[in-house]
Design a protein around this motif. Structure first.
Motif, short mmCIF file in Angstrom:
data_model
loop_
_atom_site.label_atom_id
_atom_site.label_comp_id
_atom_site.label_asym_id
_atom_site.label_seq_id
_atom_site.Cartn_x
_atom_site.Cartn_y
_atom_site.Cartn_z
N SER A 40 0.83 -1.21 0.00
CA SER A 40 0.00 0.00 0.00
C SER A 40 0.86 1.25 0.00
O SER A 40 2.02 1.23 0.39
CB SER A 40 -0.95 0.02 1.20
N LEU A 41 0.23 2.32 -0.46
CA LEU A 41 0.86 3.63 -0.52
C LEU A 41 -0.18 4.62 -0.01
O LEU A 41 -1.35 4.54 -0.38
CB LEU A 41 1.23 3.96 -1.97
N GLU A 42 0.25 5.54 0.86
CA GLU A 42 -0.66 6.53 1.40
C GLU A 42 -0.02 7.90 1.30
O GLU A 42 1.20 8.04 1.47
CB GLU A 42 -0.97 6.24 2.88
N PHE A 43 -0.85 8.92 1.03
CA PHE A 43 -0.36 10.29 1.01
C PHE A 43 -1.51 11.25 1.21
O PHE A 43 -2.67 10.90 1.05
CB PHE A 43 0.41 10.61 -0.28
N ILE A 44 -1.17 12.49 1.57
CA ILE A 44 -2.15 13.56 1.75
C ILE A 44 -1.69 14.74 0.92
O ILE A 44 -0.53 15.16 1.03
CB ILE A 44 -2.29 13.95 3.24
#
Length: 172
Positions: A40-44
């Motif tokens: 998974s990859l997460e960013f804001i």
């Protein structure tokens, strides 16, 4: 971000396209393919953006300019669309997994795994944390500032013991 379209070919690549992402919204890309180390990859984002896309692709050693001189679990290439400007993303959080079988075959401890980022013509080791482990995999977390080629490998850190002589000891 709920307004996304996903394209996936098992063991090759995963691409996600978002029509609109709002500033401050947590964006999560789940790969969910056991043949891909990156899960998974997460960013804001700091501003609203349209037409954002990210692609995760497993690549061969032949695809990278320079190989690491350590056992490689997997090379992965992250690509992003031009609308995903790094100016509006502080960091990307990556969750990845490594097969316990591979660790045993390479005589590596679970804590010795690191993520490497290919930047400026060389490999840079990224601070990597072991999160958990089960019967099949050990899970890790790392934060990166940009995309390109990554390698999951063993840590370059070696325990070195040395004796330091102080000036006072030299005089006596």
């Amino acid at each position: 971000a709920e307004n996304s379209v996903s394209t996936h070919i098992e063991g090759q690549f995963h691409k996600e396209i978002w029509s609109l992402i709002y500033a401050g919204e947590l964006v999560e890309l789940f790969i969910g393919d056991p043949t891909v180390a990156f899960q998974s990859l997460e960013f804001i984002l700091e501003k609203d953006m349209k037409g954002v896309w990210v692609e995760v692709k497993v690549v061969d050693a032949d695809d990278v300019d320079e190989e690491l001189d350590s056992p490689i679990y997997q090379y992965v290439k992250f690509t992003k669309g031009s609308t995903l400007d790094g100016e509006y993303v502080e960091e990307f959080d990556i969750n990845f997994q490594v097969s316990n079988e591979w660790l045993a075959e390479n005589n590596l401890e679970k804590e010795s795994v690191s993520l490497y980022h290919h930047t400026g013509g060389s490999w840079e080791e990224i601070s990597t944390s072991m999160v958990s482990s089960d019967e099949l995999y050990t899970y890790y977390f790392a934060s990166v500032g940009d995309f390109s080629y990554f390698a999951v490998s063993s840590s370059s850190e070696e325990v070195v013991t040395s004796s330091v002589t102080t000036p006072e000891e030299e005089e006596s």
